[in-house]
Design an enzyme around this catalytic site. Structure first.
Site, PDB file in Angstrom:
ATOM      1  N   LYS A   1      84.805  31.619  44.376  1.00 34.13           N
ATOM      2  CA  LYS A   1      84.859  30.546  43.787  1.00 34.13           C
ATOM      3  C   LYS A   1      83.596  31.144  42.579  1.00 34.13           C
ATOM      4  O   LYS A   1      82.475  30.990  43.006  1.00 34.13           O
ATOM      5  CB  LYS A   1      84.426  29.296  44.046  1.00 34.13           C
ATOM      6  CG  LYS A   1      84.281  28.188  42.841  1.00 34.13           C
ATOM      7  CD  LYS A   1      84.284  26.682  43.454  1.00 34.13           C
ATOM      8  CE  LYS A   1      84.253  25.557  42.532  1.00 34.13           C
ATOM      9  NZ  LYS A   1      83.998  24.213  43.124  1.00 34.13           N
TER      10      LYS A   1
ATOM     11  N   ARG B   1      75.254  25.902  38.569  1.00 31.57           N
ATOM     12  CA  ARG B   1      75.712  26.142  39.921  1.00 31.57           C
ATOM     13  C   ARG B   1      75.419  27.633  40.390  1.00 31.57           C
ATOM     14  O   ARG B   1      76.248  28.025  41.357  1.00 31.57           O
ATOM     15  CB  ARG B   1      77.003  25.373  40.766  1.00 31.57           C
ATOM     16  CG  ARG B   1      77.063  24.021  40.219  1.00 31.57           C
ATOM     17  CD  ARG B   1      78.544  23.376  40.868  1.00 31.57           C
ATOM     18  NE  ARG B   1      78.404  21.990  40.767  1.00 31.57           N
ATOM     19  CZ  ARG B   1      79.249  21.135  39.953  1.00 31.57           C
ATOM     20  NH1 ARG B   1      80.044  21.821  39.075  1.00 31.57           N
ATOM     21  NH2 ARG B   1      79.106  19.843  39.938  1.00 31.57           N
TER      22      ARG B   1
ATOM     23  N   LYS C   1      89.259  31.007  42.628  1.00 31.31           N
ATOM     24  CA  LYS C   1      89.034  30.182  41.686  1.00 31.31           C
ATOM     25  C   LYS C   1      88.016  30.570  40.673  1.00 31.31           C
ATOM     26  O   LYS C   1      86.990  30.806  40.942  1.00 31.31           O
ATOM     27  CB  LYS C   1      88.691  28.703  42.046  1.00 31.31           C
ATOM     28  CG  LYS C   1      88.486  27.621  41.181  1.00 31.31           C
ATOM     29  CD  LYS C   1      88.447  26.264  41.721  1.00 31.31           C
ATOM     30  CE  LYS C   1      87.858  25.239  40.842  1.00 31.31           C
ATOM     31  NZ  LYS C   1      87.691  23.863  41.765  1.00 31.31           N
TER      32      LYS C   1
ATOM     33  N   SER D   1      90.997  23.644  34.981  1.00 29.42           N
ATOM     34  CA  SER D   1      91.135  22.763  33.926  1.00 29.42           C
ATOM     35  C   SER D   1      91.140  23.369  32.519  1.00 29.42           C
ATOM     36  O   SER D   1      91.912  23.232  31.660  1.00 29.42           O
ATOM     37  CB  SER D   1      89.943  21.654  33.979  1.00 29.42           C
ATOM     38  OG  SER D   1      88.807  22.226  34.184  1.00 29.42           O
TER      39      SER D   1
ATOM     40  N   TYR E   1      97.796  21.960  37.445  1.00 31.15           N
ATOM     41  CA  TYR E   1      98.126  20.743  36.938  1.00 31.15           C
ATOM     42  C   TYR E   1      99.508  20.678  36.294  1.00 31.15           C
ATOM     43  O   TYR E   1      99.924  19.522  36.058  1.00 31.15           O
ATOM     44  CB  TYR E   1      96.971  20.576  35.642  1.00 31.15           C
ATOM     45  CG  TYR E   1      95.711  20.385  36.337  1.00 31.15           C
ATOM     46  CD1 TYR E   1      95.170  19.013  37.123  1.00 31.15           C
ATOM     47  CD2 TYR E   1      94.914  21.461  36.053  1.00 31.15           C
ATOM     48  CE1 TYR E   1      93.943  19.277  37.699  1.00 31.15           C
ATOM     49  CE2 TYR E   1      93.631  21.480  36.792  1.00 31.15           C
ATOM     50  CZ  TYR E   1      93.162  20.521  37.508  1.00 31.15           C
ATOM     51  OH  TYR E   1      91.777  20.480  38.170  1.00 31.15           O
TER      52      TYR E   1
END
Length: 339
Positions: free
Chosen positions: A210, A231, A262, A288, A327
């Site tokens: 990630k 992060r 990801k 997203s 999505y």
């Protein structure tokens, strides 16, 4: 007159017997016949957001077609996805209250655990019910773990919370937990916690790779992130490739049942690398920001939206992902079923 004879007066004509790969592209039927990569609805996972306290679903501005759900609308949309053939659901909870340790994540009456119970009751084993196992939606500071006295994410204190979350989600009926916090040792700790609690059949989809991506912005709208800062001390540096494979190998050794990369599209090289070393299914998350870029370009008339969605998802599959979180899952499943 044969085509070859007609072309004989052309000094640029290919000689007889030349390779002509275009023969396999002549018609839609031919292209379908020889396609090397095919999407299937069962390989798609639909990420879904459920928010505590809502009376009606709330549309997300940055992700057209995606909503923060009520419990009732979540169940309805989940059933629609399953009926369309979508292979699984990944559920994210958005609580009303936050605190330093993300108490709502382990509360049996917290929104995520309540939603999981409702979905398992309604859907049973008709789908693969997955849950986000991370603290960022539940903490007041927005980080994926517990902070120490200096405000840094404390890896080992966070592991304790992850173990508690895993058991709470298993009790709520989840089939697969998805630890997404990128803490060292998280898969081993979660596996041990699940096994000790008797949930040996609950699987782990490890967010093994990630990256600290610029494309998470719309997701933060969806979960109403309270994050200050970034992060980068736990998510991976986008410059690094070998590090990704080390993370995957560690998660495999710790007992991951599936591993994921990801984001997807900016890291297709990593998806391919992971596919070549993994002996478990490989997933990729079309996040997203990837969706938002397609939708924004389409809204401006710059691209063909439907064609671009299929092209992007096919590229993820072609790179080696056997499972794709997107999505667009319900929409694409319906399109694939319709032929």
């Amino acid at each position: 007159m044969s085509r070859h004879s007609a072309a004989s007066g052309n000094p640029w004509a290919l000689p007889a017997g030349s390779a002509r790969p275009r023969r396999l592209r002549t018609t839609p039927a031919m292209r379908r016949l020889v396609a090397e990569t095919r999407l299937h609805p069962a390989e798609l996972i639909l990420p879904m957001f459920v928010k505590e306290g809502l009376e009606a679903p709330v549309a997300l501005k940055s992700m057209p077609g995606v909503e923060q759900h009520t419990l009732d609308s979540l169940v309805k949309a989940a059933r629609e996805a399953v009926d369309a053939g979508v292979g699984g659901l990944m559920i994210f909870g958005v609580p009303e209250k936050h605190d330093e340790i993300g108490s709502g994540a382990t509360d049996p009456d917290g929104i995520l655990n309540v939603a999981l119970r409702r979905l398992r009751e309604e859907l049973g084993d008709d789908t693969v019910l997955m849950s986000d196992l991370c603290l960022d939606e539940f903490t007041s500071h927005g980080h994926c773990g517990v902070l120490d006295e200096q405000g840094r994410v404390d890896n080992d204190a966070t592991l304790q919370r992850y173990a508690e979350m895993a058991v709470a989600q298993a009790e709520a009926g989840v089939h697969v937990v998805g630890p997404s916090g990128m803490m060292d040792g998280q898969v081993a700790v979660i596996r041990r916690a699940l096994d000790d609690a008797g949930y040996t059949d609950v699987g782990i989809l490890a967010y093994a790779v990630k990256y600290a991506s610029a494309a998470y912005g719309p997701f933060r709208e969806a979960v109403e992130s309270t994050l200050q800062g970034d992060r980068r001390t736990y998510q991976q540096d986008s410059a690094n490739r070998t590090e990704a494979l080390r993370e995957v190998q560690l998660d495999l050794a710790e007992g991951a049942d599936m591993v994921m990369v990801k984001p997807a599209l900016p890291y297709l090289d990593i998806v391919r690398d992971v596919r070549e070393v993994s002996d478990v299914p490989v997933a990729a998350y079309q996040i997203s920001g990837e969706m938002a870029m397609i939708e924004a370009a389409a809204a401006n008339g710059w691209i063909d939206r439907d064609a671009m969605v299929m092209e992007a998802l096919t590229s993820i599959k072609r790179a080696g992902a056997q499972i794709i979180l997107t999505y667009y899952a319900t929409e694409i499943a319906r399109r694939l079923q319709a032929g």
